[in-house]
Design an enzyme around this catalytic site. Structure first.
Site, PDB file in Angstrom:
ATOM      1  N   CYS A 110       0.808  -1.158  -0.085  1.00  0.00           N
ATOM      2  CA  CYS A 110      -0.042   0.048   0.062  1.00  0.00           C
ATOM      3  C   CYS A 110       0.792   1.398  -0.039  1.00  0.00           C
ATOM      4  CB  CYS A 110      -0.998  -0.295   1.257  1.00  0.00           C
ATOM      5  SG  CYS A 110      -2.309   1.039   0.964  1.00  0.00           S
ATOM      6  N   HIS A 212      -3.562  -5.448   0.635  1.00  0.00           N
ATOM      7  CA  HIS A 212      -3.062  -5.752   2.138  1.00  0.00           C
ATOM      8  C   HIS A 212      -3.057  -7.167   2.277  1.00  0.00           C
ATOM      9  CE1 HIS A 212      -2.886  -1.794   4.188  1.00  0.00           C
ATOM     10  NE2 HIS A 212      -3.797  -1.460   3.126  1.00  0.00           N
ATOM     11  N   GLU A 214      -1.313  -8.781   4.086  1.00  0.00           N
ATOM     12  CA  GLU A 214      -1.112  -9.207   5.621  1.00  0.00           C
ATOM     13  C   GLU A 214      -2.452  -9.659   6.274  1.00  0.00           C
ATOM     14  OE1 GLU A 214      -2.109  -4.824   5.929  1.00  0.00           O
ATOM     15  OE2 GLU A 214      -0.903  -6.177   4.222  1.00  0.00           O
TER      16      GLU A 214
END
Length: 240
Positions: A110, A212, A214
């Site tokens: 990001c 994202h 993660e």
């Protein structure tokens, strides 16, 4: 021996007006789950300290966070941009420049993807809704989400394509994106409206994604190839 991975901290202000450093713990969890040791790097303006920080690690993760200050890519700030932190930008750009010099693996997520691109001389679309009004994709989810909200297609033969196939669904939460790619950066992933969602360096182990992973990795194994490749690159550098 497990490799040590640096995660660049962001900054924010607490209710007492103090500037604090922060990194969502999910980034550290991903590094640990991949068999490496995470360390958090707090912002500093001292070049020697930056060099010492990177001398102890084998790879660098740039996480999501604040908007970048547009002056770093020679533009005026767009009215839709939120508060930025030029000192944080300076620190993270310095990390990227030194990591590139050291040929250190970088994973930009990001904001991290945007920082890496700007550090290499590129620029950003500062506000997708106003600068791309024809887009019908909602790129800014209201909350950080484990759910997906649009597709991303990958350039055939690219590293991201080899990791994920021709297309995947991702969780989009950004109002800025890469515009002009920096030196050595090749755009390899796009949303259906043409917004850049991923890129990679032509010769260095630098992978940049706008979504994202993660978060997605907490619910699915689909994102593991991204982290596995990054940690493998770091391990190769550690063993060299």
């Amino acid at each position: 021996m497990p490799v040590v991975i640096a995660i660049a901290a962001n900054t924010e202000h607490n209710k007492n007006g103090q500037t604090i450093t922060s990194v969502p713990v999910v980034y550290s969890h991903c590094v640990q789950q991949a068999g490496a040791v995470p360390v958090i790097l707090p912002p500093t303006g001292d070049e020697q300290t930056v060099a010492l920080m990177l001398s102890r690690v084998s790879g660098l993760i740039l996480p999501g966070g604040l908007d970048m200050d547009a002056h770093f890519f020679n533009q005026e700030m767009h009215p839709a941009c939120k508060a930025s932190d030029p000192e944080l930008d300076t620190f993270q750009i310095a990390l990227v420049n030194l990591a590139v010099k050291l040929q250190m693996p970088i994973l930009g997520i990001c904001r991290g993807a945007q920082v890496a691109n700007v550090a290499l001389g590129g620029s950003l679309i500062q506000d997708i809704p106003s600068q791309m009004p024809e887009s019908d994709i909602v790129h800014m989810q209201k909350v950080f989400s484990y759910g997906t909200n649009h597709n991303v297609r990958f350039e055939p033969g690219s590293r991201l394509c080899r990791m994920f196939g021709e297309s995947i669904r991702i969780n989009s939460r950004h109002h800025q994106s890469i515009d002009v790619p920096g030196k050595g950066i090749r755009i390899t992933a796009w949303a259906p409206d043409g917004v850049v969602e991923g890129a990679e360096h032509e010769s260095l182990p630098i992978d940049l994604v706008q979504w994202h992973p993660e978060l997605l990795i907490q619910k699915s194994d689909d994102m593991w190839p991204l982290f596995s490749r990054f940690i493998s690159n770091c391990q190769d550098r550690f063993n060299a």
